[in-house]
Design a protein around this motif. Structure first.
Motif, PDB file in Angstrom:
ATOM      1  N   TYR A   1      31.289 -20.356 -28.181  1.00  0.00           N
ATOM      2  CA  TYR A   1      30.620 -20.214 -29.465  1.00  0.00           C
ATOM      3  C   TYR A   1      29.690 -19.012 -29.436  1.00  0.00           C
ATOM      4  CZ  TYR A   1      32.025 -24.942 -30.893  1.00  0.00           C
ATOM      5  OH  TYR A   1      32.740 -26.066 -31.248  1.00  0.00           O
ATOM      6  N   LYS A   2      29.482 -18.445 -30.621  1.00  0.00           N
ATOM      7  CA  LYS A   2      28.518 -17.368 -30.831  1.00  0.00           C
ATOM      8  C   LYS A   2      27.476 -17.880 -31.813  1.00  0.00           C
ATOM      9  CE  LYS A   2      28.271 -12.790 -33.043  1.00  0.00           C
ATOM     10  NZ  LYS A   2      29.061 -11.762 -33.777  1.00  0.00           N
ATOM     11  N   GLN A   3      26.204 -17.658 -31.496  1.00  0.00           N
ATOM     12  CA  GLN A   3      25.149 -18.099 -32.409  1.00  0.00           C
ATOM     13  C   GLN A   3      24.204 -16.950 -32.702  1.00  0.00           C
ATOM     14  OE1 GLN A   3      22.700 -21.422 -31.113  1.00  0.00           O
ATOM     15  NE2 GLN A   3      22.188 -21.956 -33.212  1.00  0.00           N
ATOM     16  N   GLU A   4      24.170 -16.544 -33.947  1.00  0.00           N
ATOM     17  CA  GLU A   4      23.239 -15.518 -34.400  1.00  0.00           C
ATOM     18  C   GLU A   4      21.943 -16.188 -34.839  1.00  0.00           C
ATOM     19  OE1 GLU A   4      25.647 -12.005 -36.336  1.00  0.00           O
ATOM     20  OE2 GLU A   4      26.519 -13.911 -36.971  1.00  0.00           O
ATOM     21  N   SER A   5      20.891 -15.399 -34.847  1.00  0.00           N
ATOM     22  CA  SER A   5      19.567 -15.922 -35.155  1.00  0.00           C
ATOM     23  C   SER A   5      19.543 -16.595 -36.526  1.00  0.00           C
ATOM     24  CB  SER A   5      18.558 -14.773 -35.124  1.00  0.00           C
ATOM     25  OG  SER A   5      17.262 -15.245 -35.391  1.00  0.00           O
ATOM     26  N   GLY A   6      19.056 -17.817 -36.573  1.00  0.00           N
ATOM     27  CA  GLY A   6      18.920 -18.533 -37.832  1.00  0.00           C
ATOM     28  C   GLY A   6      20.210 -19.141 -38.361  1.00  0.00           C
TER      29      GLY A   6
END
Lengths: 114, 111
Positions: B36-41
């Motif tokens: 998974y990739k998680q960007e800020s917010g």
């Protein structure tokens, strides 16, 4: 993007008050999950549902309850919020568990308990 | 049960170079793996998955490698771009248990 909507996106409340977070999906997926995300921890499962009115506990379920009266909605309730429940809460959905399908996530609810 | 760890909490890579993010798991019977990739917010975004009957799987600019002998999983991102800046984490499925998530590697792209 998977059709998952979490509400509210942000909430600040006081210790001892009840809080309900909502997850709504438009994908008609059978499985729905609630996680919390805290610094230094991976996502931790609170509760999950495998169908309407079918729910089960995850690893950090104390202090939380859930309900699923419709396929598209999964509610997470903090009966009496405590400061340790300050966190970011994510809802996820998946088509299948045994079939090994990925979970898809909403954009989260940032909850602060003062 | 299962536990998941990442080798580096942070990684800085020059724009245009390849990035490699690693993940280790504990249970040799684990059979399904997700990155998974998680960007800020934002919430975690599915990138790619692989089942234990495979060693390698490719997507668009990403490759996942699975080494079951040493219980190691890696995500390779080719020609890293500024938009790749995010936290990346793996998730591992074991038996009838639920997904176990790693804590993530923050990838920073240097212009």
């Amino acid at each position: 993007d998977a059709g998952i909507t979490q509400s509210p996106r942000h909430k600040v409340t006081e210790t001892g008050t009840p809080v309900t977070l909502r997850c709504h999906q438009t994908e008609n997926h059978r499985y729905m999950y609630w996680y919390r995300q805290d610094p230094g921890h991976g996502l931790r499962l609170i509760h999950y549902s495998y169908g309407v009115k079918d729910t089960d506990k995850g690893e950090v379920s104390d202090g939380y309850s859930v309900s699923r009266s419709k396929t598209e909605d999964f509610l997470l309730t903090l009966e009496s919020a405590t400061s340790s429940q300050t966190s970011v809460y994510f809802c996820a959905i998946s088509e299948s568990q045994q079939g090994r399908q990925p979970q898809h996530f909403g954009d989260g609810t940032r909850l602060s308990i003062l | 049960g299962e536990s998941v760890g990442l080798h580096l909490p942070t990684l800085s890579v020059q724009e245009g170079d390849n990035s490699i993010i690693n993940c280790a798991y504990s249970n040799s019977a684990s059979d399904y793996f997700i990155w998974y990739k998680q960007e800020s917010g934002k919430g975690p975004q599915f990138i790619i998955d692989i089942r234990s009957n495979m060693d390698k799987r490719q997507g668009q600019r990403v490759t996942v490698l699975l080494n079951k002998t040493v219980k190691h999983l890696s995500l390779q991102i080719a020609a890293t771009q500024p938009g790749d800046s995010a936290v990346y984490f793996c998730a591992v499925h074991f038996g009838n248990e639920k997904l176990t998530f790693g804590t993530g590697t923050r990838l920073t792209i240097i212009p």
